[in-house]
Scaffold this motif. Structure first.
Motif, mmCIF file in Angstrom:
data_model
loop_
_atom_site.group_PDB
_atom_site.id
_atom_site.type_symbol
_atom_site.label_atom_id
_atom_site.label_comp_id
_atom_site.label_asym_id
_atom_site.label_seq_id
_atom_site.Cartn_x
_atom_site.Cartn_y
_atom_site.Cartn_z
ATOM 1 N N PHE A 31 0.811 -1.216 0.000
ATOM 2 C CA PHE A 31 0.000 0.000 0.000
ATOM 3 C C PHE A 31 0.845 1.267 0.000
ATOM 4 O O PHE A 31 0.378 2.327 0.386
ATOM 5 N N LEU A 32 2.078 1.175 -0.469
ATOM 6 C CA LEU A 32 2.958 2.335 -0.549
ATOM 7 C C LEU A 32 2.368 3.468 -1.386
ATOM 8 O O LEU A 32 2.456 4.635 -0.970
ATOM 9 N N PRO A 33 1.749 3.219 -2.541
ATOM 10 C CA PRO A 33 1.135 4.335 -3.276
ATOM 11 C C PRO A 33 0.046 5.052 -2.478
ATOM 12 O O PRO A 33 -0.043 6.282 -2.509
ATOM 13 N N THR A 34 -0.758 4.310 -1.746
ATOM 14 C CA THR A 34 -1.796 4.918 -0.930
ATOM 15 C C THR A 34 -1.187 5.729 0.209
ATOM 16 O O THR A 34 -1.663 6.823 0.526
ATOM 17 N N ILE A 35 -0.141 5.214 0.814
ATOM 18 C CA ILE A 35 0.525 5.932 1.902
ATOM 19 C C ILE A 35 1.138 7.228 1.387
ATOM 20 O O ILE A 35 1.010 8.282 2.024
ATOM 21 N N ILE A 36 1.777 7.175 0.221
ATOM 22 C CA ILE A 36 2.369 8.381 -0.366
ATOM 23 C C ILE A 36 1.287 9.402 -0.701
ATOM 24 O O ILE A 36 1.442 10.602 -0.430
ATOM 25 N N ALA A 37 0.180 8.945 -1.271
ATOM 26 C CA ALA A 37 -0.917 9.858 -1.608
ATOM 27 C C ALA A 37 -1.506 10.497 -0.343
ATOM 28 O O ALA A 37 -1.849 11.677 -0.349
ATOM 29 N N ALA A 38 -1.608 9.739 0.718
ATOM 30 C CA ALA A 38 -2.138 10.285 1.965
ATOM 31 C C ALA A 38 -1.177 11.303 2.574
ATOM 32 O O ALA A 38 -1.605 12.344 3.084
ATOM 33 N N LEU A 39 0.114 11.017 2.528
ATOM 34 C CA LEU A 39 1.094 11.960 3.084
ATOM 35 C C LEU A 39 1.191 13.238 2.261
ATOM 36 O O LEU A 39 1.498 14.306 2.803
ATOM 37 N N LEU A 48 1.438 4.096 -8.036
ATOM 38 C CA LEU A 48 2.606 4.777 -7.465
ATOM 39 C C LEU A 48 2.930 6.048 -8.235
ATOM 40 O O LEU A 48 3.169 7.105 -7.634
ATOM 41 N N ILE A 49 2.914 5.980 -9.563
ATOM 42 C CA ILE A 49 3.196 7.170 -10.370
ATOM 43 C C ILE A 49 2.117 8.224 -10.156
ATOM 44 O O ILE A 49 2.409 9.418 -10.023
ATOM 45 N N TRP A 50 0.867 7.793 -10.102
ATOM 46 C CA TRP A 50 -0.233 8.735 -9.885
ATOM 47 C C TRP A 50 -0.117 9.379 -8.508
ATOM 48 O O TRP A 50 -0.380 10.579 -8.356
ATOM 49 N N ALA A 51 0.257 8.612 -7.497
ATOM 50 C CA ALA A 51 0.392 9.158 -6.150
ATOM 51 C C ALA A 51 1.521 10.180 -6.073
ATOM 52 O O ALA A 51 1.412 11.178 -5.356
ATOM 53 N N CYS A 52 2.586 9.941 -6.800
ATOM 54 C CA CYS A 52 3.736 10.850 -6.750
ATOM 55 C C CYS A 52 3.530 12.111 -7.572
ATOM 56 O O CYS A 52 4.179 13.122 -7.307
ATOM 57 N N THR A 53 2.658 12.072 -8.567
ATOM 58 C CA THR A 53 2.484 13.225 -9.452
ATOM 59 C C THR A 53 1.153 13.938 -9.281
ATOM 60 O O THR A 53 0.933 14.957 -9.940
ATOM 61 N N SER A 54 0.283 13.462 -8.424
ATOM 62 C CA SER A 54 -1.031 14.083 -8.294
ATOM 63 C C SER A 54 -0.943 15.410 -7.554
ATOM 64 O O SER A 54 -0.019 15.667 -6.791
ATOM 65 N N GLU A 55 -1.936 16.243 -7.807
ATOM 66 C CA GLU A 55 -2.000 17.539 -7.151
ATOM 67 C C GLU A 55 -2.482 17.373 -5.717
ATOM 68 O O GLU A 55 -3.225 16.449 -5.400
#
Length: 75
Positions: A17-25, A52-59
């Motif tokens: 769940f790393l992408p979800t964690i990154i998006a939440a942070l 993961l890419i979406w989480a790192c690049t989302s607004e």
């Protein structure tokens, strides 16, 4: 023995769940969608990379802008 196995699963769950964690942070405005992609399609590997890419690049939800310091005149 079972407790040790359960403790060993925690790092794997965090990595899964790393992408979800990154998006939440990052306070992503697409947190729910990233979570659902991560939950449903991450087993393919491609879905995990997409999330993961979406989480790192989302607004972010909020853009912080600092107002200039107000000019004060002291008489």
């Amino acid at each position: 023995m079972h407790a040790l196995f359960g403790l060993a699963l925690i790092p794997f769950g965090a990595f899964h769940f790393l992408p979800t964690i990154i998006a939440a942070l990052r306070n992503s405005r697409h947190l729910l969608a990233i979570f659902l992609i991560n939950l449903c399609f991450s087993w393919t590997g491609v879905g995990w990379v997409v999330a993961l890419i979406w989480a790192c690049t989302s607004e972010t939800k909020w853009d912080y802008a600092y107002a200039p310091y107000p000019y004060r005149r002291y008489y």
